[in-house]
Design a protein around this motif. Structure first.
Motif, PDB file in Angstrom:
ATOM      1  N   ASN A 260       0.806  -1.221   0.000  1.00  0.00           N
ATOM      2  CA  ASN A 260       0.000   0.000   0.000  1.00  0.00           C
ATOM      3  C   ASN A 260       0.843   1.276   0.000  1.00  0.00           C
ATOM      4  N   ILE A 261       2.132   1.142   0.284  1.00  0.00           N
ATOM      5  CA  ILE A 261       2.987   2.318   0.430  1.00  0.00           C
ATOM      6  C   ILE A 261       4.201   2.170  -0.480  1.00  0.00           C
ATOM      7  N   PRO A 262       4.554   3.225  -1.220  1.00  0.00           N
ATOM      8  CA  PRO A 262       5.778   3.158  -2.022  1.00  0.00           C
ATOM      9  C   PRO A 262       6.976   2.823  -1.138  1.00  0.00           C
ATOM     10  N   SER A 263       7.851   1.971  -1.633  1.00  0.00           N
ATOM     11  CA  SER A 263       9.008   1.531  -0.854  1.00  0.00           C
ATOM     12  C   SER A 263       9.846   2.710  -0.376  1.00  0.00           C
ATOM     13  N   SER A 264       9.906   3.763  -1.201  1.00  0.00           N
ATOM     14  CA  SER A 264      10.706   4.938  -0.834  1.00  0.00           C
ATOM     15  C   SER A 264      10.129   5.697   0.359  1.00  0.00           C
ATOM     16  N   ASP A 265       8.835   5.473   0.656  1.00  0.00           N
ATOM     17  CA  ASP A 265       8.189   6.166   1.768  1.00  0.00           C
ATOM     18  C   ASP A 265       8.205   5.369   3.058  1.00  0.00           C
ATOM     19  N   ILE A 266       8.784   4.164   3.017  1.00  0.00           N
ATOM     20  CA  ILE A 266       8.857   3.344   4.229  1.00  0.00           C
ATOM     21  C   ILE A 266      10.199   3.593   4.916  1.00  0.00           C
ATOM     22  N   ILE A 267      10.157   3.955   6.188  1.00  0.00           N
ATOM     23  CA  ILE A 267      11.365   4.205   6.975  1.00  0.00           C
ATOM     24  C   ILE A 267      11.694   2.937   7.736  1.00  0.00           C
ATOM     25  N   ILE A 283       7.287  10.874  18.964  1.00  0.00           N
ATOM     26  CA  ILE A 283       7.123   9.436  19.152  1.00  0.00           C
ATOM     27  C   ILE A 283       8.407   8.762  18.709  1.00  0.00           C
ATOM     28  N   TYR A 284       8.942   7.870  19.545  1.00  0.00           N
ATOM     29  CA  TYR A 284      10.124   7.099  19.155  1.00  0.00           C
ATOM     30  C   TYR A 284       9.660   5.758  18.619  1.00  0.00           C
ATOM     31  N   TYR A 285      10.100   5.401  17.394  1.00  0.00           N
ATOM     32  CA  TYR A 285       9.629   4.159  16.784  1.00  0.00           C
ATOM     33  C   TYR A 285      10.793   3.464  16.100  1.00  0.00           C
ATOM     34  N   GLU A 286      10.901   2.149  16.323  1.00  0.00           N
ATOM     35  CA  GLU A 286      12.066   1.402  15.836  1.00  0.00           C
ATOM     36  C   GLU A 286      11.771   0.482  14.658  1.00  0.00           C
ATOM     37  N   LYS A 287      10.505   0.139  14.435  1.00  0.00           N
ATOM     38  CA  LYS A 287      10.159  -0.788  13.351  1.00  0.00           C
ATOM     39  C   LYS A 287       9.899  -0.026  12.055  1.00  0.00           C
ATOM     40  N   PRO A 288       9.826  -0.724  10.909  1.00  0.00           N
ATOM     41  CA  PRO A 288       9.477  -0.048   9.645  1.00  0.00           C
ATOM     42  C   PRO A 288       8.130   0.643   9.760  1.00  0.00           C
ATOM     43  N   CYS A 289       8.054   1.881   9.281  1.00  0.00           N
ATOM     44  CA  CYS A 289       6.803   2.632   9.398  1.00  0.00           C
ATOM     45  C   CYS A 289       6.758   3.717   8.319  1.00  0.00           C
ATOM     46  N   SER A 290       5.629   4.406   8.276  1.00  0.00           N
ATOM     47  CA  SER A 290       5.457   5.549   7.390  1.00  0.00           C
ATOM     48  C   SER A 290       4.583   6.556   8.124  1.00  0.00           C
ATOM     49  N   PHE A 291       4.428   7.747   7.552  1.00  0.00           N
ATOM     50  CA  PHE A 291       3.606   8.753   8.214  1.00  0.00           C
ATOM     51  C   PHE A 291       3.164   9.789   7.189  1.00  0.00           C
ATOM     52  N   LYS A 292       2.095  10.512   7.522  1.00  0.00           N
ATOM     53  CA  LYS A 292       1.527  11.478   6.584  1.00  0.00           C
ATOM     54  C   LYS A 292       2.428  12.687   6.416  1.00  0.00           C
ATOM     55  N   ARG A 293       2.187  13.450   5.352  1.00  0.00           N
ATOM     56  CA  ARG A 293       3.097  14.532   4.980  1.00  0.00           C
ATOM     57  C   ARG A 293       3.076  15.692   5.970  1.00  0.00           C
ATOM     58  N   GLU A 294       1.986  15.795   6.801  1.00  0.00           N
ATOM     59  CA  GLU A 294       1.951  16.871   7.787  1.00  0.00           C
ATOM     60  C   GLU A 294       2.964  16.617   8.910  1.00  0.00           C
ATOM     61  N   MET A 295       3.549  15.421   8.902  1.00  0.00           N
ATOM     62  CA  MET A 295       4.504  15.047   9.932  1.00  0.00           C
ATOM     63  C   MET A 295       5.879  14.875   9.283  1.00  0.00           C
ATOM     64  N   TRP A 296       6.877  14.782  10.129  1.00  0.00           N
ATOM     65  CA  TRP A 296       8.198  14.415   9.638  1.00  0.00           C
ATOM     66  C   TRP A 296       8.901  13.643  10.736  1.00  0.00           C
ATOM     67  N   SER A 297      10.098  13.148  10.453  1.00  0.00           N
ATOM     68  CA  SER A 297      10.825  12.428  11.493  1.00  0.00           C
ATOM     69  C   SER A 297      12.307  12.743  11.387  1.00  0.00           C
ATOM     70  N   TYR A 298      13.022  12.396  12.451  1.00  0.00           N
ATOM     71  CA  TYR A 298      14.471  12.554  12.473  1.00  0.00           C
ATOM     72  C   TYR A 298      15.111  11.210  12.756  1.00  0.00           C
ATOM     73  N   THR A 299      16.245  10.967  12.105  1.00  0.00           N
ATOM     74  CA  THR A 299      17.045   9.798  12.429  1.00  0.00           C
ATOM     75  C   THR A 299      18.496  10.249  12.547  1.00  0.00           C
ATOM     76  N   HIS A 300      19.324   9.452  13.193  1.00  0.00           N
ATOM     77  CA  HIS A 300      20.684   9.918  13.483  1.00  0.00           C
ATOM     78  C   HIS A 300      21.584   9.811  12.259  1.00  0.00           C
ATOM     79  N   THR A 301      22.541  10.739  12.160  1.00  0.00           N
ATOM     80  CA  THR A 301      23.534  10.704  11.087  1.00  0.00           C
ATOM     81  C   THR A 301      24.946  10.762  11.652  1.00  0.00           C
TER      82      THR A 301
END
Length: 397
Positions: A260-267, A283-301
């Protein structure tokens, strides 16, 4: 054989009498005195209850948050030891009021009629109104902008009148159940305060400490954008349960299948999801997920513990809420507010030690599968099971 079974076999072996609420109780709507008249409100000492009182202080109340004066009272006060039932907007909630009072129009006062006071135990009525609440939801008028329970329909609902000794024994049993739940809730509240205290202590850093760097969030974390999912598409996706979780505003979470979700949109890496509109949260989340465009997320670099940053952001949630733009229909935080937010960076060892401590506290206080919340939920289900059994009566023919 239990004491309750003995009482039933002795006092009502063939069933109990049922009457209507209108026959047993006086039912009166609440009201709101004019806010424009200071004489109704200044230095008032009469309890004026609203839904906020139940939300803040529970279902057995001795005083209200707001008060009115005698001049604001129409006719006479609602008597103490009455029930206060939600009959518009938020339906399915009630409370036992232990003092003389008035309530607003969202609530209805239900008090035992004088002629029936020797037949009914108000605490038994309080417990049985859990069932009446469900009936109120069923009979509510849903045609307008908000659900409303017609008092005439409510008065026709049926109510059992077992012998007083039976009522008192049921109250004793259910009181013991609620006492256990109250003790667990008090324990959880104490642990939550302890958790908040230690979290704030562990996540407070001196800006003059040379061992702690302060950097902007945007420098140490990569921002990942949400995907475009229309409301119609969300409705379709909602029908398919899967392993990929979609986060939406207001903490709505939907499990769906990967197709249901493009692979590029799955984190697929741990990330901090930012609810940037409406309910502002992290929200801290560790499993593969996605979210709507009104939201965003951060991951470590870089060499930083992402969960340490998550806990620091949660500690400072009020900072973000206060900076949320309130000009539109709902609050929202800008990308700039989060990108430029300064985070402390002690050594990796210290970050990980803090995370380990807070993880243990968080599991105890918030995990619904373990810790106190899980035990409270189990007690709640146990209480509801026995309550329904205790409050189910055979009708006397």
């Amino acid at each position: 054989m239990s004491k309750l079974e003995e009482l039933i076999n002795k006092l009502c072996p063939n069933g109990v009498e049922f009457k209507t609420i209108g026959e047993l109780f006086d039912v009166r709507n609440g009201y709101t005195p004019s806010k424009n008249n200071d004489e109704y409100w200044e230095n008032g000492d009469i309890s004026w209850y609203r839904m906020e009182d139940i939300r803040a202080n529970g279902k057995i109340l001795n005083d209200s948050i707001q008060h009115i004066t005698k001049k604001a009272v129409k006719n006479k006060l609602f008597p103490k030891n009455s029930l206060m039932v939600a009959t518009t907007a938020t339906i399915g909630i009630h409370a036992l009021i232990k003092n003389d009072f008035v309530c607003n129009q969202q609530l209805t006062c239900v008090s035992i009629k004088e002629k029936n006071k020797e037949k009914l135990n108000i605490k038994f009525c309080f417990y049985y109104f859990d069932i009446i609440d469900e009936e109120c939801v069923r009979i509510a008028n849903q045609g307008g902008g908000m659900p409303i329970v017609s008092l005439e329909k409510m008065k026709k609902l049926r109510f059992p009148v077992p012998p007083l000794e039976v009522q008192c024994e049921i109250v004793r049993i259910l009181d013991n159940f609620t006492l256990l739940s109250a003790e667990l809730s008090a324990e959880l509240s104490a642990r939550q305060k302890q958790y908040d205290y230690y979290r704030d202590e562990l996540l407070t850093f001196n800006k003059k400490d040379e061992n702690v760097k302060w950097e902007e969030l945007g420098k140490y974390c990569q921002r990942l954008k949400g995907t475009t999912i229309t409301a119609r598409r969300m409705k379709e996706i909602n029908k398919e349960n899967g392993k990929i979780r979609i986060f939406a505003g207001g903490k709505t979470m939907i499990n769906t299948t990967e197709h249901n979700i493009p692979s590029s949109d799955i984190i697929r890496i741990p990330n901090i999801i930012v609810q940037s509109r409406g309910i502002i949260d992290f929200i801290y989340y560790e499993k593969p997920c996605s979210f709507k465009r009104e939201m965003w997320s951060y991951t470590h670099t870089n060499s930083v513990t992402l969960k340490f940053i998550y806990y620091y952001l949660k500690k400072n949630i009020e900072y973000f809420k206060q900076r949320g733009n309130q000009m539109g229909s709902m609050p929202q935080i800008s990308l700039e507010v989060t990108e430029k937010f300064k985070i402390p960076l002690p050594s990796m060892n210290k970050q990980e030690r803090i995370v380990n401590i807070l993880d243990r506290f968080d599991k105890l206080c918030n995990d619904i599968s373990e810790g106190l919340p899980a035990e409270i939920e189990a007690r709640k289900k146990q209480y509801e099971y026995y309550r329904d059994k205790l409050l189910t009566f055979k009708e006397l023919k």
